[in-house]
Design an enzyme around this catalytic site. Structure first.
Site, mmCIF file in Angstrom:
data_model
loop_
_atom_site.group_PDB
_atom_site.id
_atom_site.type_symbol
_atom_site.label_atom_id
_atom_site.label_comp_id
_atom_site.label_asym_id
_atom_site.label_seq_id
_atom_site.Cartn_x
_atom_site.Cartn_y
_atom_site.Cartn_z
ATOM 1 N N CYS A 92 -9.214 79.932 -6.922
ATOM 2 C CA CYS A 92 -10.017 80.582 -7.950
ATOM 3 C C CYS A 92 -11.228 81.221 -7.287
ATOM 4 C CB CYS A 92 -10.466 79.555 -8.997
ATOM 5 S SG CYS A 92 -11.642 80.219 -10.201
ATOM 6 N N CYS A 95 -14.710 79.310 -8.513
ATOM 7 C CA CYS A 95 -15.164 77.983 -8.058
ATOM 8 C C CYS A 95 -14.406 77.454 -6.844
ATOM 9 C CB CYS A 95 -15.064 76.979 -9.199
ATOM 10 S SG CYS A 95 -13.363 76.571 -9.672
ATOM 11 N N CYS A 140 -8.599 78.707 -14.823
ATOM 12 C CA CYS A 140 -8.919 77.666 -13.852
ATOM 13 C C CYS A 140 -9.424 76.462 -14.642
ATOM 14 C CB CYS A 140 -9.995 78.173 -12.901
ATOM 15 S SG CYS A 140 -10.691 76.894 -11.845
ATOM 16 N N CYS A 143 -13.604 75.739 -13.651
ATOM 17 C CA CYS A 143 -14.693 76.616 -14.110
ATOM 18 C C CYS A 143 -14.329 77.386 -15.378
ATOM 19 C CB CYS A 143 -15.114 77.571 -13.009
ATOM 20 S SG CYS A 143 -13.933 78.890 -12.629
ATOM 21 N N CYS A 163 1.308 85.484 -13.981
ATOM 22 C CA CYS A 163 0.889 86.842 -13.641
ATOM 23 C C CYS A 163 -0.636 86.839 -13.542
ATOM 24 C CB CYS A 163 1.388 87.786 -14.737
ATOM 25 S SG CYS A 163 1.182 89.517 -14.347
#
Length: 174
Positions: A92, A95, A140, A143, A163
């Site tokens: 991510c 974070c 995510c 975060c 995707c």
């Protein structure tokens, strides 16, 4: 009563249905975004959840901020991660939580990095009603940064296609 004065005319029914669909598409409940899930609960007390919008703007590029914090979508075929073929892990961008292993990446032909699986416990999902259909959006888990949408048209063994917006990811080679 004629059809012109009836409360249940075809025009009124169609208009009501269209208005309801627009209302549903425009409604983005904060409660839905914070909907409890096992994945989100694990990270509920992290510092990532306490960052303000201004702090996120300082940490991210404008494009990454738009995708991760405002649920925008990057233009197809614009991410350099589409062509990333090395062994490693996709994280991510918000974070740095590991989300996808490179061996799960495949070319879906859609113009966005796509994966058939994810690192268990690191994604959370919610329904997305923005385009008059219900899609499954994923974030995510740490975060709550928007990553993309998951579809049921991926390859074996899962049949899933995660995707992802490339601007919401970083890649760390093995």
């Amino acid at each position: 009563m004629t059809s012109k004065t009836s409360r249940f005319s075809r025009r009124n029914i169609l208009f009501g249905g269209a208005a309801g669909a627009v209302l549903a598409a425009c409604t983005n409940s904060k409660g839905q975004a914070e909907e409890a899930s096992a994945a989100q609960a694990v990270f509920a007390d992290t510092e990532w959840r306490a960052l303000t919008e201004e702090q996120w703007r300082e940490r991210l590029s404008p494009d990454a901020f738009g995708v991760l914090r405002k649920e925008d979508t990057e233009r197809a075929f614009t991410s350099p991660l589409n062509d990333e073929k090395r062994d490693g892990v996709f994280h991510c961008k918000g974070c740095d939580l590991p989300l996808f292993k490179s061996e799960w990446k495949y070319d879906s032909g859609t113009g966005w990095p796509s994966f058939w699986s994810y690192i268990e416990g690191n994604l959370a999902t919610k329904p997305d009603h923005k385009f008059f259909i219900v899609r499954t959006e994923y974030h995510c888990a740490r975060c709550l940064g928007h990553q993309g949408h998951v579809f049921d048209d991926g390859p074996a063994p899962t049949g899933k296609r995660y995707c992802n917006n490339g601007v919401a990811l970083t890649f760390k080679p093995a």
